[in-house]
Enzyme design. Structure first.
Site, PDB file in Angstrom:
ATOM      1  N   THR A 107       0.841  -1.196   0.000  1.00  0.00           N
ATOM      2  CA  THR A 107       0.000   0.000   0.000  1.00  0.00           C
ATOM      3  C   THR A 107       0.875   1.245   0.000  1.00  0.00           C
ATOM      4  O   THR A 107       1.934   1.263   0.629  1.00  0.00           O
ATOM      5  CB  THR A 107      -0.915   0.013   1.233  1.00  0.00           C
ATOM      6  OG1 THR A 107      -1.697  -1.171   1.242  1.00  0.00           O
ATOM      7  CG2 THR A 107      -1.824   1.239   1.223  1.00  0.00           C
ATOM      8  N   ASP A 128      -8.783  -1.658   3.557  1.00  0.00           N
ATOM      9  CA  ASP A 128      -9.233  -0.342   4.018  1.00  0.00           C
ATOM     10  C   ASP A 128      -8.905   0.789   3.053  1.00  0.00           C
ATOM     11  O   ASP A 128      -9.529   1.851   3.107  1.00  0.00           O
ATOM     12  CB  ASP A 128      -8.607  -0.021   5.373  1.00  0.00           C
ATOM     13  CG  ASP A 128      -7.086   0.053   5.286  1.00  0.00           C
ATOM     14  OD1 ASP A 128      -6.476  -0.947   4.872  1.00  0.00           O
ATOM     15  OD2 ASP A 128      -6.515   1.106   5.602  1.00  0.00           O
ATOM     16  N   THR A 141      -1.938   2.262   6.234  1.00  0.00           N
ATOM     17  CA  THR A 141      -1.387   1.057   5.617  1.00  0.00           C
ATOM     18  C   THR A 141      -1.282  -0.025   6.673  1.00  0.00           C
ATOM     19  O   THR A 141      -0.956   0.261   7.823  1.00  0.00           O
ATOM     20  CB  THR A 141      -0.007   1.320   4.998  1.00  0.00           C
ATOM     21  OG1 THR A 141       0.521   0.082   4.482  1.00  0.00           O
ATOM     22  CG2 THR A 141       0.973   1.875   6.009  1.00  0.00           C
ATOM     23  N   GLY A 167      -5.710  -4.473   6.693  1.00  0.00           N
ATOM     24  CA  GLY A 167      -6.863  -3.649   6.352  1.00  0.00           C
ATOM     25  C   GLY A 167      -8.141  -3.953   7.105  1.00  0.00           C
ATOM     26  O   GLY A 167      -8.897  -3.038   7.446  1.00  0.00           O
TER      27      GLY A 167
END
Lengths: 171, 135
Positions: B1, B32, B52, B55
């Site tokens: 991420t 997320d 990050t 999630g």
């Protein structure tokens, strides 16, 4: 008001002993390139929205990070990319889910925010919107790196799911 | 991420996050990052946040919006709100990861409870910071 910018390239169990000096150099260089991209926008008097888009795009273009080129692989060996962007001044937001071919998901998220009545588009709907907006797409080979293929093989062998930079597993 | 947060010279805030997810994830799994309020949030009334990590945990705690809410409703400053979420609440549910955040004034906050987080930050007139581990 002074400008300010921060970025991340992922987290996880990044153990020093597993990070070679060469890899650390690559990561640090990638972070600096991304920081420079956002900084250039802000120094020129540009908006925070443009700055985060350019910063994240630079990170998406760097194969060492898990977004865009260099994305991790699903159990089926595909990429499924997600992105979001939000404007703090207006509370406008845009997000995309499950992209497989769009080169820069964050740019498409911004287009969802600015050119659709919706906050989020997913899967085929997002791909259709990308085509409608003329978003740049790439073949699967663009996104897949040898490092990520190796990670997937190791994760399959161990029957685990792992964070992008992690040796810590979620079985 | 990957993600970024920024404040421009007009005082406007923004956040963005982009991800491939988790290696060997079930096809269709969504974390997320694209969920506004979980991994990404921005409001000029409080802060801009990008997250990050694991999630599902960030979704359950609506991490990004909750940091903003603590500032708006409790009057916490950015560092205190971020610390509470990342170091006190996320670890209780095995939520490994971190956030970057910036408010209406001051330097960005970069906070994580994992071994490391690839990160960088800069304020106008100051030198850039690039780091991976705690130090």
């Amino acid at each position: 008001v002074d400008w300010a910018l921060a970025l991340h390239g992922g987290a996880g169990t990044i153990l020093r002993e597993h990070l070679s000096p060469e890899d650390e150099t690559r990561y640090r260089a990638g972070l600096e390139v991304a920081l420079a991209a956002g900084r250039a926008v802000l120094e020129a008097g540009g908006t925070a929205l443009d700055a985060v888009e350019e910063t994240v795009t630079a990170l998406e273009e760097n194969p060492v990070f898990n977004a865009g080129k260099g994305s991790v692989l699903t159990a089926e060996g595909a990429v499924e990319m997600d992105a979001a962007i939000m404007d703090g001044a207006s509370l406008d937001a845009g997000a995309v889910i499950g992209l497989r071919r769009v080169r820069n998901p964050v740019r498409l998220a911004r287009q969802v925010m600015e050119h659709s009545p919706h906050v989020m588009l997913a899967w085929q709907g997002a791909e259709d919107f990308a085509r409608h907006m003329g978003a740049e797409t790439m073949a699967l080979e663009w996104f897949v790196t040898g490092h990520r293929s190796t990670q997937l093989a190791e994760a399959r062998a161990a029957n685990v799911v792992s964070l992008d930079h992690s040796d810590g597993k979620y079985g | 991420t990957v993600g970024a947060v920024a404040r421009d010279r007009n005082g406007n805030l923004a956040a963005a996050t982009s991800t491939g997810g988790m290696t060997n994830k079930q096809p269709g799994r969504v974390g997320d990052a694209p969920l506004i309020g979980a991994g990404t949030y921005a409001s000029n009334r409080s802060c801009a946040v990008s997250a990050t990590g694991h999630g599902e945990m960030f979704i359950r705690l609506t991490v990004a919006r909750d940091i903003a809410a603590m500032m708006e409703y409790q009057g916490l400053d950015l560092a205190a709100a971020t610390y509470r979420k990342v170091h006190e609440e996320l670890p209780r549910i095995d939520g490994a990861g971190g956030v970057i955040a910036v408010g209406a004034e001051g330097a960005p906050v970069l906070s994580f409870n994992s071994e490391g987080m690839y990160r960088a930050a800069q304020c106008e007139g100051a030198a850039p910071i690039i780091a991976i581990f705690e130090d």
